[in-house]
Motif scaffolding. Sequence first.
Motif, PDB file in Angstrom:
ATOM      1  N   SER A  75       0.831  -1.205   0.000  1.00  0.00           N
ATOM      2  CA  SER A  75       0.000   0.000   0.000  1.00  0.00           C
ATOM      3  C   SER A  75       0.861   1.250   0.000  1.00  0.00           C
ATOM      4  CB  SER A  75      -0.895   0.002   1.253  1.00  0.00           C
ATOM      5  OG  SER A  75      -0.082   0.071   2.422  1.00  0.00           O
ATOM      6  N   ALA A  77       0.562   3.436   2.143  1.00  0.00           N
ATOM      7  CA  ALA A  77       0.892   3.635   3.557  1.00  0.00           C
ATOM      8  C   ALA A  77       2.270   3.087   3.890  1.00  0.00           C
ATOM      9  CB  ALA A  77      -0.169   2.970   4.437  1.00  0.00           C
ATOM     10  N   ARG A  78       2.600   1.888   3.386  1.00  0.00           N
ATOM     11  CA  ARG A  78       3.892   1.278   3.692  1.00  0.00           C
ATOM     12  C   ARG A  78       5.037   2.031   3.019  1.00  0.00           C
ATOM     13  NH1 ARG A  78       5.426  -3.122   6.184  1.00  0.00           N
ATOM     14  NH2 ARG A  78       3.268  -3.819   6.394  1.00  0.00           N
ATOM     15  N   HIS A  96      -0.864  11.916  10.850  1.00  0.00           N
ATOM     16  CA  HIS A  96      -1.182  10.961   9.790  1.00  0.00           C
ATOM     17  C   HIS A  96      -0.458  11.325   8.488  1.00  0.00           C
ATOM     18  CE1 HIS A  96      -4.799  10.939  12.478  1.00  0.00           C
ATOM     19  NE2 HIS A  96      -4.523   9.648  12.446  1.00  0.00           N
ATOM     20  N   ILE A 109      -3.987   8.804   5.560  1.00  0.00           N
ATOM     21  CA  ILE A 109      -3.846   7.433   6.036  1.00  0.00           C
ATOM     22  C   ILE A 109      -4.013   7.403   7.552  1.00  0.00           C
ATOM     23  CG2 ILE A 109      -2.322   5.434   6.138  1.00  0.00           C
ATOM     24  CD1 ILE A 109      -0.950   6.658   3.596  1.00  0.00           C
ATOM     25  N   SER A 111      -4.434   4.463   9.491  1.00  0.00           N
ATOM     26  CA  SER A 111      -3.941   3.247  10.143  1.00  0.00           C
ATOM     27  C   SER A 111      -2.413   3.217  10.162  1.00  0.00           C
ATOM     28  CB  SER A 111      -4.469   2.005   9.422  1.00  0.00           C
ATOM     29  OG  SER A 111      -4.182   2.091   8.027  1.00  0.00           O
ATOM     30  N   VAL A 113       1.392   1.373   9.979  1.00  0.00           N
ATOM     31  CA  VAL A 113       1.987   0.291   9.192  1.00  0.00           C
ATOM     32  C   VAL A 113       2.522  -0.748  10.181  1.00  0.00           C
ATOM     33  CG1 VAL A 113       3.740  -0.322   7.496  1.00  0.00           C
ATOM     34  CG2 VAL A 113       2.620   1.914   7.385  1.00  0.00           C
ATOM     35  N   GLU A 118      -0.780  -6.105   5.548  1.00  0.00           N
ATOM     36  CA  GLU A 118      -1.033  -5.227   4.408  1.00  0.00           C
ATOM     37  C   GLU A 118      -2.475  -4.739   4.487  1.00  0.00           C
ATOM     38  OE1 GLU A 118       1.059  -3.950   2.644  1.00  0.00           O
ATOM     39  OE2 GLU A 118       2.825  -5.247   2.700  1.00  0.00           O
ATOM     40  N   GLU A 120      -4.860  -0.942   5.050  1.00  0.00           N
ATOM     41  CA  GLU A 120      -4.823   0.512   5.072  1.00  0.00           C
ATOM     42  C   GLU A 120      -6.226   1.067   5.300  1.00  0.00           C
ATOM     43  OE1 GLU A 120      -3.513   4.260   2.174  1.00  0.00           O
ATOM     44  OE2 GLU A 120      -2.818   2.228   1.726  1.00  0.00           O
ATOM     45  N   MET A 122      -8.133   4.689   5.315  1.00  0.00           N
ATOM     46  CA  MET A 122      -7.871   6.049   4.851  1.00  0.00           C
ATOM     47  C   MET A 122      -9.147   6.888   4.847  1.00  0.00           C
ATOM     48  SD  MET A 122      -7.453   5.214   0.779  1.00  0.00           S
ATOM     49  CE  MET A 122      -6.823   3.556   1.082  1.00  0.00           C
TER      50      MET A 122
END
Length: 217
Positions: A75, A77-78, A96, A109, A111, A113, A118, A120, A122
């Motif tokens: 994602s 996010a990662r 965030h 985002i 959540s 990491v 995996e 997310e 958002m």
Amino acid sequence: MVEPRTGGNPRLASGLDMAGLGARLRLERLRRGLSLHSLMMRTGVSRSMLSEVERGSKVPTVLVLDRIATGLDTSIARLLGDERAARVVVLRRGEHDTAHDSSGWERRILSPVLPGVEFELMRTTIPGGVDAGEFAPHAPGSREYLAMERGTLRLTLEGDEHVLRAGDSIYYAGDCRHAFANAGQELCVYYLAMELGRHRTSEGSRRPRSRGRRKTR
């Protein structure tokens, strides 16, 4: 999706500079045993663009970054955030990671990491009349859950349109083409939870099966 700064490397809204993002992209690609050519074939992003992003010399749009993340079976996010290993993670207001698109829409985002996860969550805001574009299918087994907070959203799944309004929610398999657009003039706000499917087999892990006799106890 870059915040202007006076001097130094340009930084993303997450605070990560382009060199840092490029290093993370390269690390995730090498972890999966993928060459630049293989990632190009997965994402549809040119090899030259991928190379420039990894070197920190090119700023990707949110859609391009999402294509790269999808090609890596991970994602955004990662790619933007640091991994957290704690059992409890609190993210305060303003902490965030946020991806901004030049057309005006924003992907915040919510959540953290987590190692080996995996997922997310958002919050996305799309101004009136703005098309956020079409996102590529995620890995098989991926799931997405969307809940509307305000405004009107035109969600297109493999060519089928779904008009959603405040209070509506929808689930769909994430391994399909999906596009988001604000079908009205009011600000559109929605929450989306994305659970990605298993990683695809990487080049480095592909080994021919042994043709010898299996050992027995």
